[in-house]
Structure formats: structure tokens, C-alpha cells
Design an enzyme around this catalytic site. Structure first.
Site, PDB file in Angstrom:
ATOM      1  N   GLU A  31       2.208 -35.792 -55.738  1.00 23.44           N
ATOM      2  CA  GLU A  31       1.992 -36.127 -54.243  1.00 23.44           C
ATOM      3  C   GLU A  31       3.026 -37.338 -53.710  1.00 23.44           C
ATOM      4  O   GLU A  31       3.585 -37.066 -52.651  1.00 23.44           O
ATOM      5  CB  GLU A  31       0.685 -36.468 -53.793  1.00 23.44           C
ATOM      6  CG  GLU A  31      -0.230 -35.117 -53.821  1.00 23.44           C
ATOM      7  CD  GLU A  31      -1.574 -35.413 -53.597  1.00 23.44           C
ATOM      8  OE1 GLU A  31      -2.156 -34.697 -52.820  1.00 23.44           O
ATOM      9  OE2 GLU A  31      -2.144 -36.388 -54.170  1.00 23.44           O
ATOM     10  N   GLU A  91      -5.724 -30.589 -59.305  1.00 20.59           N
ATOM     11  CA  GLU A  91      -7.053 -31.058 -58.663  1.00 20.59           C
ATOM     12  C   GLU A  91      -8.150 -29.908 -58.434  1.00 20.59           C
ATOM     13  O   GLU A  91      -9.291 -30.403 -58.696  1.00 20.59           O
ATOM     14  CB  GLU A  91      -6.757 -31.733 -57.275  1.00 20.59           C
ATOM     15  CG  GLU A  91      -6.284 -32.930 -57.309  1.00 20.59           C
ATOM     16  CD  GLU A  91      -4.862 -32.940 -57.390  1.00 20.59           C
ATOM     17  OE1 GLU A  91      -4.059 -33.946 -56.959  1.00 20.59           O
ATOM     18  OE2 GLU A  91      -4.052 -32.242 -57.655  1.00 20.59           O
TER      19      GLU A  91
END
Length: 254
Positions: free
Chosen positions: A110, A130
Site C-alpha cells: 500500500e 489481508e
């Protein structure tokens, strides 16, 4: 040992994630340091470009430190990265280059997504696992479908699988793949110098326009006037004069 190393070479700033023994996983202290140095970069008028990379040979950043989430869950909850770090990167309105020199996983991926330019070494892996950890990848799930095919983004996010740097290049997740870390940093610096050759207010206006119009319909976006007014700036006159005189412009940032 400082968890973040920050230095400037001319107008280019370098930020090194410095927990190589933990594959540069981000804990609360490190996230605070990151924000401090992003603020320093933002407020430094002499710093034109920021290059982010990782220390060590194994990882750019392996994501959020999940060991901390178990040992100190309150600190983990109080300081979510999605509303702090990634916003701060975008809202500097000065260019950020991620030189991905190893695994970029979870929050590490990210960080790359929040950068303006993404370069990678040939042996790195990228992805957001995730969903395999019971987490949400909130920033990644928001931005990734805007940068690559929504269906490819969905596949990456739903499965949590990591992809190679070559695969990332093929789908537009990274812009260039370099043979090794030395070539990676050399290329990042080269692009940084090319950016520094351009007018700082123009680059700021362009970055603001890119991010602020990402979800705005075309004809509405064309009506917006985002960022500094470069058309009445001293640098606009200097740019035209330098072009006529066939010389390198001297930018003042005003």
C-alpha cells in the site's frame, strides 16, 4: 537504531525503512517516524522528490507488524495506517517514488500504491494478503481497482496471493522492473533528477490534479482549477524565456 533513515542529496530526499531484521515491518513507533519525515519533506522547499526504499536485501516492507498487534493491541488500534500514512503521502503534493527492493506485502504494498511512481527489482513479490489474516486492506481495496483492472485487483485482494515484479509490470502495478537493487536506485535517482528539471509549482499542480480528479467525471474535472496558479507565476515567464534562449531554466517556485 533509528527505524527510519532520512537524508537529502541535492533536491532529492531518501527515506529508508530500517527494520531489516523484521523485514521492515511497520510498528507504531515506525509509523510515527514515517509521518514525521513525510511532514519534513512536505515543508522543505528545497526537497523536490522523495524516494522510499527498504534497508536490507529481503524486503521493501513486509507490512504492519502483526506481532505488535498481538502484544500491544491498543497501540495497533489507535494508529491505523489507512487514515494517516497513506493520506499523508498523497497530500504532500510533491512526488514520491517507491523503489521496491524486495517483498512489498500488505501495508508495504500500500505504501507503493500511495506513491506516484513505482519501480521494482526483478526478484521482489507484491501483494495484499489481508484476507488471509482476517483484515480489510481498506486503502488497497480502494486504490488498487483505480490503478489496474478492477477484476485483477479483485483477484489479488480476494485470494491474497503475491505476484512477481514481472507480473506486476504486465498489469501496470509497477512502472519499471530493474535487474538488481543497484540499478533500481540508480533509475529512481535518474527519474528524480528529471522531475527536478521541471517547475516545482507545475509538478505540484499536476500531482494535485491527478489525485483529486481520480474519481471525478471527465467534463466536471476539466472545469476544476486545482493547485497553485502556475499561469501567473514567475516560473512560467522563466520557462518561456529559457526555452527561447535555449538554456536551462532557473526555477524559483513562485
Amino acid at each position: 537504531m533509528s527505524l527510519i533513515e532520512y537524508e537529502k542529496k541535492g533536491q532529492i530526499a531518501y527515506l529508508y525503512l530500517n527494520r531489516p531484521e523484521k523485514r521492515n515491518a511497520i510498528n507504531s513507533e515506525m509509523s510515527d517516524n514515517l509521518l514525521d519525515y513525510l511532514r519534513e519533506y512536505k515543508e522543505d522547499n528545497d526537497a523536490r522528490v522523495l524516494i522510499i526504499t527498504g534497508k536490507g536485501e529481503k524486503a521493501f516492507c513486509s507490512g504492519r507488524d502483526l506481532k505488535e498487534s498481538k502484544e500491544n493491541p491498543e497501540a495497533f488500534k489507535r494508529k491505523p495506517l489507512r487514515g494517516r500514512l497513506f493520506n499523508a503521502m498523497i497530500e504532500t503534493y510533491k512526488p514520491i517514488i517507491s523503489a521496491v527492493n524486495g517483498a512489498a506485502v500488505g501495508a508495504g504494498c500500500e505504501i507503493a500504491l500511495a506513491s506516484d511512481i513505482r519501480l521494482a527489482s526483478s526478484d521482489c513479490k507484491l501483494g495484499m494478503p489481508e484476507a488471509k489474516r482476517g483484515m480489510g486492506a481498506t486503502f488497497g481495496a480502494t486504490i488498487l481497482p483505480k490503478l489496474i483492472s478492477p477484476s485483477l485487483a479483485a483477484k489479488m485482494l480476494y485470494t491474497g496471493q503475491l505476484i512477481s515484479s514481472e507480473e506486476a509490470l504486465n498489469i501496470g502495478l509497477v512502472d519499471e522492473v530493474l535487474s538488481d537493487n543497484e540499478e533500481l536506485m540508480k533509475r529512481a535517482h535518474e527519474i528524480g533528477e528529471q522531475i527536478c528539471d521541471c517547475a516545482p509549482l507545475s509538478v505540484q499542480r499536476i500531482k494535485e490534479t491527478i489525485w483529486k480528479t481520480m474519481d471525478v467525471p471527465l467534463f466536471q474535472a476539466l472545469q476544476l482549477d486545482i493547485g497553485p496558479n502556475v499561469y501567473e507565476s514567475e516560473d512560467r515567464l522563466e520557462g518561456a524565456q529559457a526555452f527561447i534562449e535555449k538554456r536551462k531554466p532557473v526555477w524559483k517556485g513562485r
